[in-house]
Design a protein around this motif. Structure first.
Motif, PDB file in Angstrom:
ATOM      1  N   LYS A 271      12.401  10.920  -0.463  1.00  0.00           N
ATOM      2  CA  LYS A 271      12.624  11.320   0.917  1.00  0.00           C
ATOM      3  C   LYS A 271      11.524  10.587   1.605  1.00  0.00           C
ATOM      4  O   LYS A 271      10.857   9.803   1.062  1.00  0.00           O
ATOM      5  N   ARG A 272      11.496  10.764   3.081  1.00  0.00           N
ATOM      6  CA  ARG A 272      10.641  10.223   3.884  1.00  0.00           C
ATOM      7  C   ARG A 272       9.200  10.499   3.751  1.00  0.00           C
ATOM      8  O   ARG A 272       8.988  11.580   3.442  1.00  0.00           O
ATOM      9  N   ARG A 273       8.343   9.521   3.613  1.00  0.00           N
ATOM     10  CA  ARG A 273       6.890   9.699   3.594  1.00  0.00           C
ATOM     11  C   ARG A 273       6.216   8.873   4.459  1.00  0.00           C
ATOM     12  O   ARG A 273       6.744   8.223   4.903  1.00  0.00           O
ATOM     13  N   ALA A 274       5.043   8.975   4.393  1.00  0.00           N
ATOM     14  CA  ALA A 274       4.007   8.100   5.143  1.00  0.00           C
ATOM     15  C   ALA A 274       2.834   7.416   4.072  1.00  0.00           C
ATOM     16  O   ALA A 274       2.345   8.167   3.203  1.00  0.00           O
ATOM     17  N   ILE A 275       2.804   6.304   4.082  1.00  0.00           N
ATOM     18  CA  ILE A 275       1.614   5.679   3.182  1.00  0.00           C
ATOM     19  C   ILE A 275       0.435   5.320   3.993  1.00  0.00           C
ATOM     20  O   ILE A 275       0.895   4.583   5.070  1.00  0.00           O
ATOM     21  N   CYS A 276      -0.568   5.848   3.681  1.00  0.00           N
ATOM     22  CA  CYS A 276      -1.914   5.505   4.492  1.00  0.00           C
ATOM     23  C   CYS A 276      -2.839   4.855   3.794  1.00  0.00           C
ATOM     24  O   CYS A 276      -3.032   5.044   2.396  1.00  0.00           O
ATOM     25  N   GLY A 277      -3.666   3.878   4.367  1.00  0.00           N
ATOM     26  CA  GLY A 277      -4.662   3.152   3.631  1.00  0.00           C
ATOM     27  C   GLY A 277      -6.116   3.746   4.093  1.00  0.00           C
ATOM     28  O   GLY A 277      -6.116   4.678   4.929  1.00  0.00           O
ATOM     29  N   ASP A 278      -7.107   3.356   3.358  1.00  0.00           N
ATOM     30  CA  ASP A 278      -8.276   3.957   3.491  1.00  0.00           C
ATOM     31  C   ASP A 278      -9.064   3.448   4.731  1.00  0.00           C
ATOM     32  O   ASP A 278      -9.647   4.186   5.498  1.00  0.00           O
TER      33      ASP A 278
ATOM     34  N   SER B   9      13.110   7.060   2.049  1.00  0.00           N
ATOM     35  CA  SER B   9      13.306   7.018   0.617  1.00  0.00           C
ATOM     36  C   SER B   9      12.977   5.796  -0.116  1.00  0.00           C
ATOM     37  O   SER B   9      13.453   4.745   0.219  1.00  0.00           O
ATOM     38  N   HIS B  10      12.061   5.757  -1.035  1.00  0.00           N
ATOM     39  CA  HIS B  10      11.504   4.466  -1.338  1.00  0.00           C
ATOM     40  C   HIS B  10      10.888   4.263  -3.027  1.00  0.00           C
ATOM     41  O   HIS B  10      10.890   5.330  -3.462  1.00  0.00           O
ATOM     42  N   LYS B  11      10.940   2.878  -3.156  1.00  0.00           N
ATOM     43  CA  LYS B  11       9.973   2.537  -4.175  1.00  0.00           C
ATOM     44  C   LYS B  11       9.022   1.670  -3.564  1.00  0.00           C
ATOM     45  O   LYS B  11       9.226   0.167  -3.350  1.00  0.00           O
ATOM     46  N   TRP B  12       7.886   1.927  -3.145  1.00  0.00           N
ATOM     47  CA  TRP B  12       6.807   1.282  -2.585  1.00  0.00           C
ATOM     48  C   TRP B  12       5.646   0.791  -3.493  1.00  0.00           C
ATOM     49  O   TRP B  12       5.436   1.569  -4.183  1.00  0.00           O
TER      50      TRP B  12
ATOM     51  N   MET C 210      -2.776   6.233  -0.236  1.00  0.00           N
ATOM     52  CA  MET C 210      -2.364   7.557  -0.316  1.00  0.00           C
ATOM     53  C   MET C 210      -1.108   7.950   0.261  1.00  0.00           C
ATOM     54  O   MET C 210      -0.537   7.246   1.276  1.00  0.00           O
ATOM     55  N   GLU C 211      -0.377   8.772  -0.202  1.00  0.00           N
ATOM     56  CA  GLU C 211       1.032   9.155   0.210  1.00  0.00           C
ATOM     57  C   GLU C 211       0.811  10.557   1.067  1.00  0.00           C
ATOM     58  O   GLU C 211       0.181  11.599   0.511  1.00  0.00           O
ATOM     59  N   ARG C 212       1.476  10.698   2.085  1.00  0.00           N
ATOM     60  CA  ARG C 212       1.232  11.901   3.043  1.00  0.00           C
ATOM     61  C   ARG C 212       2.836  12.033   3.452  1.00  0.00           C
ATOM     62  O   ARG C 212       3.639  11.655   3.402  1.00  0.00           O
ATOM     63  N   GLY C 213       2.797  13.258   3.985  1.00  0.00           N
ATOM     64  CA  GLY C 213       4.181  13.723   4.736  1.00  0.00           C
ATOM     65  C   GLY C 213       4.556  12.707   5.715  1.00  0.00           C
ATOM     66  O   GLY C 213       3.663  12.172   6.322  1.00  0.00           O
ATOM     67  N   TRP C 214       5.748  12.763   6.405  1.00  0.00           N
ATOM     68  CA  TRP C 214       6.288  12.043   7.041  1.00  0.00           C
ATOM     69  C   TRP C 214       5.808  12.203   8.481  1.00  0.00           C
ATOM     70  O   TRP C 214       5.423  11.311   9.258  1.00  0.00           O
ATOM     71  N   ARG C 215       5.374  13.426   8.860  1.00  0.00           N
ATOM     72  CA  ARG C 215       4.390  13.519  10.013  1.00  0.00           C
ATOM     73  C   ARG C 215       3.202  12.861  10.248  1.00  0.00           C
ATOM     74  O   ARG C 215       2.794  12.979  11.522  1.00  0.00           O
ATOM     75  N   ALA C 216       2.744  12.622   9.187  1.00  0.00           N
ATOM     76  CA  ALA C 216       1.419  11.880   9.236  1.00  0.00           C
ATOM     77  C   ALA C 216       1.568  10.438   9.751  1.00  0.00           C
ATOM     78  O   ALA C 216       0.224   9.638   9.960  1.00  0.00           O
ATOM     79  N   ARG C 217       2.420   9.939   9.878  1.00  0.00           N
ATOM     80  CA  ARG C 217       2.832   8.395  10.252  1.00  0.00           C
ATOM     81  C   ARG C 217       2.127   8.371  11.612  1.00  0.00           C
ATOM     82  O   ARG C 217       2.011   9.138  12.551  1.00  0.00           O
ATOM     83  N   SER C 218       1.383   7.058  11.833  1.00  0.00           N
ATOM     84  CA  SER C 218       0.620   6.681  12.814  1.00  0.00           C
ATOM     85  C   SER C 218       1.370   6.003  14.029  1.00  0.00           C
ATOM     86  O   SER C 218       0.953   5.963  15.204  1.00  0.00           O
ATOM     87  N   TYR C 219       2.771   5.814  13.781  1.00  0.00           N
ATOM     88  CA  TYR C 219       3.603   5.322  14.709  1.00  0.00           C
ATOM     89  C   TYR C 219       4.971   5.589  14.646  1.00  0.00           C
ATOM     90  O   TYR C 219       5.262   6.259  13.563  1.00  0.00           O
TER      91      TYR C 219
END
Length: 431
Positions: free
Chosen positions: A404-411, A357-360, A422-431
């Motif tokens: 809530k939990r999310r993943a932030i992805c770089g191009d 849960s964030h302000k990123w 971009m923001e994606r769902g938590w399951r998209a995290r790379s690690y």
């Protein structure tokens, strides 16, 4: 054939040895580097460099009012094939050609007499003071408090300096400022932008009446006549929308927004016409307005836009009055903003960092700038768009917030360093 082409053909016989050889000792600081495709075989003296007056001064000129560039000495231009370097001491450039925050616009011009072509490329750099010494730096660079010598900086000052380092070499700059062996001027030179363009056909037929007069000039007078030009700006302002960021939040429970500050962070492309139609000029020009905006928070996918003021620049031979080139150049911003709702999300998924849960936000110059090759909307006028580029800083941030939990992805890299995120769902995290 243009006046420049005829002059260049005459220079073949009289200017041998004027160009500094590629392996000559380069004592002055690197100011600009560029690649001008098709210029490799041009004779010595056929490539010149000059500096535009400060853009803030240009923006105030009346339509048609003439002005002159600051012509750099021939010895400032170094060539190796199509690659060109301009080297000039920062302290020798008059202040009238330096904009707010140290911004400087450098122009390279080249004439191909044999094939009737002309080339021009421009780029912005920034004059900064580091340890009481002036240096050339990338336009995205901010130079607050750099007059304090590295050895006397507190830890907090050193961190503040590193936070404003050139995007591609932040760690190296931090090491240089922190007293390591890496010279500051070399780090800055490595981070300077590399502008690219190409020689273009030109179609001016006014040369026969002045050819005999040109051939009678002494070599140095001829070279000066070719390099010197009078320029003017059209009265008409062309206001164009330019994309300076995009955001892709999850549609439910998340929001995103951009804070924008143009005092040190935005550059825009130019269009060029040398007699055979408009094309995209190489390099970008940084403006130095002082205004900012915070876009509204939203869950929508969108791009963020600002309104840029363009004027048509016409440069003519100071001696014969023949047009050398025309450009559409940015001279400032109106302060207006806009947005465009996007219909789809990118597929970035290889560099995704988990966040609770964030302000990123992404707000440091460490990492990549936001760039868009078609960011400035000129297609309806020219048939193509121009490049836009925006750096990240404390005044120019992209925010994502969610409960809530999310993943932030770089191009292209991790989001903390990426130019686009971009923001994606938590399951998209790379690690």
């Amino acid at each position: 054939m243009t006046i420049v082409a005829v002059a260049a053909s005459l220079l073949i016989a009289v200017s041998a040895g004027v160009r500094a050889p590629a392996n000559a000792e380069r004592g002055d600081p690197l100011m600009m580097r560029a690649k001008l495709t098709g210029s490799a075989d041009l004779p010595d003296g056929a490539v010149t460099a000059s500096v535009e007056p400060a853009l803030s001064r240009l923006a105030k000129l009346a339509g048609g009012q003439q002005y002159s560039r600051f012509v750099l000495p021939t010895e400032a231009v170094y060539r190796n094939g199509d690659e060109i370097e301009v080297r000039f001491p920062p302290e020798d450039l008059p202040d009238a050609y330096v904009d707010e925050g140290g911004l400087v616009t450098v122009v390279i011009d080249a004439a191909d007499a044999e094939h009737g072509k002309y080339g021009t490329v421009l780029s912005s750099v920034r004059r900064v003071t580091i340890a009481n010494s002036q240096q050339w730096a990338p336009p995205m660079y901010s130079a607050e408090s750099l007059s304090v010598p590295p050895a006397k900086r507190t830890a907090a000052q050193a961190r503040a300096v590193a936070a404003k380092a050139p995007a591609t070499t932040a760690r190296a700059v931090y090491a240089a400022f922190d007293g390591d062996e890496n010279p500051v001027e070399e780090v800055l030179a490595d981070a300077l932008p590399h502008a690219t363009s190409r020689m273009q056909p030109t179609s001016d037929e006014k040369l026969a009446r002045v050819a005999s007069e040109m051939s009678a000039l002494p070599p140095h007078d001829l070279a000066r006549a070719v390099a010197a030009s009078n320029c003017s700006l059209a009265k008409k302002e062309r206001i164009r929308s330019a994309t300076v960021g995009t955001s892709y939040p999850m549609l439910k429970g998340s929001k995103s927004w951009l804070t924008y500050n143009n005092s040190t962070s935005s550059s825009f492309g130019t269009a060029v016409n040398v007699g055979d139609g408009w094309y995209q000029g190489g390099g970008v020009t940084a403006t130095a307005d002082n205004w900012g905006s915070s876009f509204q928070k939203s869950h929508r996918l969108r791009s963020y836009r600002v309104h840029v003021i363009y004027r048509k620049q016409t440069c003519t031979s100071a001696k014969w009055g023949t047009i050398l080139s025309q450009k559409l150049i940015p001279v400032g911003q109106t302060g207006g903003i806009g947005r465009n709702i996007l219909s789809s999300r990118p597929s970035w998924r290889s560099k995704c960092a988990p966040v609770v849960s964030h302000k990123w936000w992404r707000g440091s110059t460490t990492g990549q700038s936001y760039t868009l090759s078609y960011g400035v909307k000129f297609e309806k006028v020219l048939g193509f768009n121009l490049k836009s580029e925006r750096g990240y800083s404390r005044g120019a941030r992209l925010f994502y917030t969610a409960n809530k939990r999310r993943a932030i992805c770089g191009d292209t890299t991790w989001p903390g360093l990426a130019g686009k995120m971009m923001e994606r769902g938590w399951r998209a995290r790379s690690y």
